[in-house]
Design an enzyme around this catalytic site. Structure first.
Site, short mmCIF file in Angstrom:
data_model
loop_
_atom_site.label_atom_id
_atom_site.label_comp_id
_atom_site.label_asym_id
_atom_site.label_seq_id
_atom_site.Cartn_x
_atom_site.Cartn_y
_atom_site.Cartn_z
N SER A 163 -55.34 -5.76 -15.37
CA SER A 163 -55.40 -7.17 -15.75
C SER A 163 -54.66 -8.04 -14.72
O SER A 163 -53.70 -7.57 -14.10
CB SER A 163 -54.74 -7.31 -17.13
OG SER A 163 -55.11 -8.47 -17.78
N TYR B 193 -53.73 -23.02 -19.11
CA TYR B 193 -53.99 -23.62 -17.80
C TYR B 193 -55.18 -24.57 -17.90
O TYR B 193 -55.67 -24.86 -19.00
CB TYR B 193 -54.17 -22.51 -16.75
CG TYR B 193 -52.91 -21.67 -16.63
CD1 TYR B 193 -51.71 -22.26 -16.22
CD2 TYR B 193 -52.88 -20.34 -17.02
CE1 TYR B 193 -50.53 -21.53 -16.17
CE2 TYR B 193 -51.71 -19.59 -16.98
CZ TYR B 193 -50.53 -20.20 -16.55
OH TYR B 193 -49.36 -19.48 -16.52
N CYS C 254 -49.68 -12.46 -12.04
CA CYS C 254 -49.03 -13.30 -11.04
C CYS C 254 -47.82 -12.56 -10.46
O CYS C 254 -47.04 -11.96 -11.22
CB CYS C 254 -48.51 -14.58 -11.68
SG CYS C 254 -49.78 -15.74 -12.13
N ALA D 122 -53.91 -14.62 -10.84
CA ALA D 122 -54.54 -15.94 -10.81
C ALA D 122 -54.43 -16.51 -9.39
O ALA D 122 -53.33 -16.58 -8.83
CB ALA D 122 -53.85 -16.87 -11.80
C1 LIG Z 1 -46.16 -10.24 -14.66
C2 LIG Z 1 -47.36 -10.77 -15.39
C3 LIG Z 1 -48.15 -11.73 -14.78
C4 LIG Z 1 -49.32 -12.20 -15.41
N1 LIG Z 1 -50.16 -13.05 -14.74
C5 LIG Z 1 -51.38 -13.33 -15.26
C6 LIG Z 1 -52.36 -13.99 -14.49
O1 LIG Z 1 -52.18 -14.28 -13.30
N2 LIG Z 1 -53.54 -14.29 -15.09
C7 LIG Z 1 -53.81 -13.92 -16.39
O2 LIG Z 1 -54.88 -14.23 -16.91
N3 LIG Z 1 -52.90 -13.24 -17.11
C8 LIG Z 1 -51.73 -12.92 -16.57
N4 LIG Z 1 -50.84 -12.16 -17.28
C9 LIG Z 1 -51.24 -11.66 -18.61
C10 LIG Z 1 -51.83 -10.26 -18.50
O3 LIG Z 1 -52.98 -10.22 -17.70
C11 LIG Z 1 -52.16 -9.69 -19.89
O4 LIG Z 1 -53.14 -10.48 -20.49
C12 LIG Z 1 -50.92 -9.65 -20.79
O5 LIG Z 1 -49.78 -9.20 -20.09
C13 LIG Z 1 -51.14 -8.73 -21.99
O6 LIG Z 1 -51.47 -7.43 -21.56
P1 LIG Z 1 -50.39 -6.20 -21.53
O7 LIG Z 1 -49.84 -6.10 -22.93
O8 LIG Z 1 -51.23 -5.01 -21.13
O9 LIG Z 1 -49.32 -6.55 -20.56
C14 LIG Z 1 -49.66 -11.72 -16.69
C15 LIG Z 1 -48.83 -10.78 -17.32
C16 LIG Z 1 -47.72 -10.29 -16.67
C17 LIG Z 1 -46.88 -9.24 -17.35
#
Ligand SMILES: Cc1cc2nc3c(=O)[nH]c(=O)nc-3n(C[C@H](O)[C@H](O)[C@H](O)COP(=O)(O)O)c2cc1C
Length: 370
Positions: free
Chosen positions: A23, A182, A26, A58
């Site tokens: 996923s 956003y 950032c 992103a």
């Molecule tokens: C460090 C970090 C940066 C993230 N940056 C983005 C991003 O750039 N774009 C986005 O759609 N989600 C971003 N997310 C959200 C993740 O893509 C994901 O939807 C969210 O962490 C839930 O999934 P997980 O429980 O597997 O971490 C970010 C999450 C983390 C932890």
């Protein structure tokens, strides 16, 4: 029974070897939008992780569409050259198809890195004027300028230009970011979009700007390459916010416009949200959208265990899973998941072959050499 998590899936002309996506995450480590050595190491290792799809963090389509000074961008030739270096490395040493998430921070920009508090930049820190569907700021973050018709055209064009740059870079998939508060999300949400033109008010008006932008991007993207959208499943407020019914209707409209998948996330629009976080907490949104629209759906959010991921796919709740933090904690998550599910191990770079369980009998005694 063979693992469905490790079965291939087609997204338009792209065949993914399995249903696990890294996923977007950032990293706040770019220099004026340009990727650095951090991205080479971070994305480089994930490109050889055995995941079926790697989606970049992103990437801002214009300079003021960044969240912080450290966010990646694709608004200049320098940005394009810097990302080309990263993608070349990933393609040379990895095997996971490389996608980008194209985004615009809207009113959630001009702030410090999260590990520096995430608040608005001071006048001597090169702040910029943010732009959104509204003049209302998020919490105590800088108040945005309301986008007029000329600005909306400029913003749409910035997405189209970044789409063209992505194609030149050999990117294999685009994810258009419409979630997490956003720019796209703020148009969608009735809590924030109080415009009185054709881009605000009714549901049809609120989806118009992101939908038109998607259509313009789709036209600029080769017909055989997939494009998906990260949509919100809920604003997580008691009354009046975006909900899963809206997500179903929006996903249907995106499907008709040529979207190849949606990934259903949520949150980030208003500070008074109350998100009920727990294992698989957003999977229900994806299941509802998939059942009622038939669009290919990716589930995301607190999916951490191989059996949990397998069950989500096997039960038909989603077609793919996207994992974020699990891949930071364990970049080899897909290898370990394959082992746990008795699946054929996904890609290992030749340099690492000696760590394959079947070549290491004193640690994995039950595993025969294949
Ligand atoms: C460090 C970090 C940066 C993230 N940056 C983005 C991003 O750039 N774009 C986005 O759609 N989600 C971003 N997310 C959200 C993740 O893509 C994901 O939807 C969210 O962490 C839930 O999934 P997980 O429980 O597997 O971490 C970010 C999450 C983390 C932890």
């Amino acid at each position: 029974m063979a693992s469905v998590l490790f079965s291939p899936i087609d997204l338009r002309g792209l065949t993914l070897p399995n249903r696990i996506a890294v996923s977007p995450m950032c990293q706040y480590s770019a220099a004026d939008g340009s990727a650095t050595d951090w991205h080479l190491a971070h994305l480089g290792q994930l490109s050889m992780s055995g995941a079926g799809l790697l989606i970049s963090e992103a990437i801002a389509v214009e300079r003021r569409g960044r969240i912080t000074h450290g966010c990646l961008g694709l608004y200049s030739d320098d940005n394009e050259d810097a990302l080309a270096r990263v993608i070349a490395f990933c393609n040379r040493h990895g095997q996971t198809p490389f996608g980008v998430q194209l985004a615009h921070s809207g009113r959630k920009g001009s702030v410090h890195h999260p590990w520096n508090g995430g608040k608005g930049l001071a006048p001597d820190e090169d702040p910029w004027e943010t732009i959104s569907s509204t003049t209302e700021g998020y919490d105590d973050w800088p108040a945005p300028k309301m986008a007029d018709a000329a600005e909306l055209a400029r913003l749409k064009d910035a997405f189209v230009q970044a789409t063209a740059r992505s194609d030149r870079l050999g990117v294999e998939l685009i994810e258009f970011h419409n979630a997490h508060g956003y720019l796209g999300n703020v148009f969608l949400s009735p809590l924030v979009n109080n415009r009185n033109d054709r881009y605000g008010g009714s549901f049809e008006n609120r989806i118009r700007f992101p939908l038109e932008t998607f259509e313009a991007m789709r036209k600029a993207w080769p017909a055989d390459k997939p494009m998906g959208v990260r949509i919100p499943g809920s604003d997580w407020v008691e009354d009046g916010g975006w909900n899963v019914e809206d997500a179903v209707k929006y996903a249907g409209a995106l499907k008709e416009a040529g979207a190849d998948y949606v990934v259903v996330s949520s949150g980030g629009v208003v500070p008074q949200q109350r998100i009920k976080v727990g294992p698989s907490y957003q999977v229900g949104f994806a299941a509802e959208v998939k059942a009622r629209t038939g669009i290919t759906t990716m589930a995301v959010g607190m999916i951490t265990e191989p059996k949990q991921a397998e069950e989500i796919i096997e039960s038909g709740k989603a077609d793919m899973v996207a994992l974020a933090r699990s891949f930071l904690y364990n970049p080899r998550w897909a290898w370990h998941a394959a082992e746990a599910l008795g699946a054929e191990t996904p890609y290992y770079p030749p340099q690492y072959l000696r760590a394959k369980p079947e070549t290491w009998p004193h640690v994995f005694p039950g595993r025969a050499r294949k």
